[in-house]
Scaffold this active site. Sequence first.
Site, mmCIF file in Angstrom:
data_model
loop_
_atom_site.group_PDB
_atom_site.id
_atom_site.type_symbol
_atom_site.label_atom_id
_atom_site.label_comp_id
_atom_site.label_asym_id
_atom_site.label_seq_id
_atom_site.Cartn_x
_atom_site.Cartn_y
_atom_site.Cartn_z
ATOM 1 N N ASP A 11 -18.569 -32.456 -65.887
ATOM 2 C CA ASP A 11 -18.485 -32.769 -66.984
ATOM 3 C C ASP A 11 -18.077 -34.286 -67.045
ATOM 4 O O ASP A 11 -17.541 -34.988 -65.962
ATOM 5 C CB ASP A 11 -17.399 -31.970 -67.658
ATOM 6 C CG ASP A 11 -17.405 -32.293 -69.025
ATOM 7 O OD1 ASP A 11 -18.200 -32.474 -70.021
ATOM 8 O OD2 ASP A 11 -15.756 -32.467 -69.640
ATOM 9 N N SER A 12 -18.268 -34.776 -68.331
ATOM 10 C CA SER A 12 -17.719 -36.191 -68.327
ATOM 11 C C SER A 12 -16.111 -36.192 -68.271
ATOM 12 O O SER A 12 -15.843 -37.494 -68.104
ATOM 13 C CB SER A 12 -17.880 -36.670 -69.938
ATOM 14 O OG SER A 12 -17.405 -35.838 -70.786
ATOM 15 N N TYR A 43 -19.157 -39.210 -72.735
ATOM 16 C CA TYR A 43 -20.514 -39.534 -72.629
ATOM 17 C C TYR A 43 -21.246 -39.400 -74.129
ATOM 18 O O TYR A 43 -22.457 -40.072 -74.498
ATOM 19 C CB TYR A 43 -21.261 -38.338 -71.935
ATOM 20 C CG TYR A 43 -21.003 -38.489 -70.357
ATOM 21 C CD1 TYR A 43 -20.225 -39.523 -69.815
ATOM 22 C CD2 TYR A 43 -21.605 -37.360 -69.557
ATOM 23 C CE1 TYR A 43 -20.148 -39.531 -68.435
ATOM 24 C CE2 TYR A 43 -21.590 -37.694 -68.062
ATOM 25 C CZ TYR A 43 -20.813 -38.625 -67.390
ATOM 26 O OH TYR A 43 -20.607 -38.551 -66.297
ATOM 27 N N CYS A 74 -21.218 -29.719 -69.304
ATOM 28 C CA CYS A 74 -21.204 -30.679 -70.601
ATOM 29 C C CYS A 74 -22.370 -30.467 -71.431
ATOM 30 O O CYS A 74 -23.467 -30.510 -70.902
ATOM 31 C CB CYS A 74 -21.379 -31.977 -69.750
ATOM 32 S SG CYS A 74 -21.367 -33.548 -70.781
ATOM 33 N N THR A 76 -23.323 -32.280 -73.619
ATOM 34 C CA THR A 76 -23.980 -33.296 -73.666
ATOM 35 C C THR A 76 -25.127 -33.539 -72.725
ATOM 36 O O THR A 76 -26.352 -33.948 -72.996
ATOM 37 C CB THR A 76 -23.214 -34.952 -73.825
ATOM 38 O OG1 THR A 76 -22.152 -34.697 -74.993
ATOM 39 C CG2 THR A 76 -23.967 -36.082 -74.136
ATOM 40 N N GLU A 152 -8.450 -35.058 -74.615
ATOM 41 C CA GLU A 152 -8.334 -35.745 -73.359
ATOM 42 C C GLU A 152 -6.719 -36.223 -73.570
ATOM 43 O O GLU A 152 -5.969 -36.779 -72.525
ATOM 44 C CB GLU A 152 -9.344 -37.030 -73.374
ATOM 45 C CG GLU A 152 -10.686 -36.316 -72.822
ATOM 46 C CD GLU A 152 -11.029 -36.184 -71.624
ATOM 47 O OE1 GLU A 152 -10.271 -36.779 -70.685
ATOM 48 O OE2 GLU A 152 -11.751 -35.520 -71.136
ATOM 49 N N CYS A 186 -19.712 -28.646 -77.381
ATOM 50 C CA CYS A 186 -19.170 -29.281 -76.528
ATOM 51 C C CYS A 186 -18.191 -28.645 -75.809
ATOM 52 O O CYS A 186 -17.126 -28.004 -76.329
ATOM 53 C CB CYS A 186 -18.604 -30.447 -77.321
ATOM 54 S SG CYS A 186 -17.681 -31.814 -76.323
ATOM 55 N N THR A 187 -17.999 -28.824 -74.403
ATOM 56 C CA THR A 187 -16.982 -28.081 -73.735
ATOM 57 C C THR A 187 -15.713 -28.443 -73.834
ATOM 58 O O THR A 187 -14.680 -27.690 -73.311
ATOM 59 C CB THR A 187 -17.537 -28.289 -72.052
ATOM 60 O OG1 THR A 187 -17.585 -29.486 -71.782
ATOM 61 C CG2 THR A 187 -18.959 -27.464 -71.945
ATOM 62 N N HIS A 188 -15.208 -29.633 -74.740
ATOM 63 C CA HIS A 188 -14.077 -29.921 -74.806
ATOM 64 C C HIS A 188 -13.244 -28.936 -75.952
ATOM 65 O O HIS A 188 -12.286 -28.751 -76.107
ATOM 66 C CB HIS A 188 -13.890 -31.371 -75.185
ATOM 67 C CG HIS A 188 -13.856 -32.375 -74.283
ATOM 68 N ND1 HIS A 188 -14.921 -32.656 -73.511
ATOM 69 C CD2 HIS A 188 -12.869 -33.151 -73.796
ATOM 70 C CE1 HIS A 188 -14.782 -33.633 -72.672
ATOM 71 N NE2 HIS A 188 -13.201 -33.710 -72.765
HETATM 72 N N1 DGL Z 1 -17.752 -32.118 -72.724
HETATM 73 C C1 DGL Z 1 -18.595 -33.002 -73.072
HETATM 74 C C2 DGL Z 1 -19.636 -31.939 -73.837
HETATM 75 O O1 DGL Z 1 -19.532 -31.019 -73.827
HETATM 76 C C3 DGL Z 1 -18.894 -34.356 -73.257
HETATM 77 C C4 DGL Z 1 -17.880 -34.788 -74.475
HETATM 78 C C5 DGL Z 1 -18.293 -36.363 -74.373
HETATM 79 O O2 DGL Z 1 -18.028 -36.943 -73.012
HETATM 80 O O3 DGL Z 1 -18.512 -36.891 -75.146
HETATM 81 O O4 DGL Z 1 -20.602 -32.570 -74.522
#
Ligand code: DGL
Length: 275
Positions: A11-12, A43, A74, A76, A152, A186-188
Amino acid sequence: MSDSRPIGVFDSGLGGLTVMRELIKVMPNENIVYFGDTGRVPYGARGRDTIIKYAKQDESFLLSKDVKMIIAACGTVSSVAPHTGALLPVPFMEVVTHAAKKAAEVTKNRKIGVIATPATVKSNAYKMRIMEILPDAEVFQKDCPLFVPLVESGWIDRNDPITVNTAQRYLKGLKEQSIDVLIMGCTHYPVITDIIRDIMGEGVTLVNVGECTAKAAKAYIEAHGLANPNENIGTHHYFVSDRMESFSDTASILMGSSITGSVELVDIDHFKAII
Ligand code: DGL
């Protein structure tokens, strides 16, 4: 047939840990190598070419660890650069396909929301996948760029005023559309599931892309004879491209328990695209 090599996950940054957590739940005996590109997160605010370049480097790093499969944890990368996985010498899985399938399965009123990074929303990847399954679905998308830095930074408490306020502002429009399913694309975002649920209400099913992808990865691994023959608890190795000191603490919060396994720093610029 079996395969004791690790699964590679990237992931990012820290968000992919929500996928890692689900993978460990469903396949506790698998060895896993995780790469979080903490030096280049986010990302989702970057252009397509940069995201593709980063994805290729991340995949190249994981291949150097002799992984048997790569999962883009991720949203993205899964939306903008899934083709980077297609030519890899190992199976590749992304998070969009299985989450879209799940949303299409559970919606009753065919009004589905997607929250994700700006790059993911712009790609329309979730929307296209959903509409392949349910052509008459209405898909409402909203980018929520501030969620990634909030997560984060560890501002994830259910009552954190800044995060709650930000989420209220982002989700207002989706609430007004009476969606009954919301993909946290988004995985965050699953890290702040409680905040999102408090705002959307119990009537809206939240889709955690990590959960869907982990189940699909398990099914794939079993069907292709790739399961680890060793039934002991698997080993977990974490690699990051920056801020290694703070990784363990924040990662433990995201994983819901102390992370086990080593954390190492990697110079990701050293890894070039192999395809
Ligand atoms: N966790 C990532 C996603 O699922 C990326 C978030 C990011 O880096 O902008 O999109």
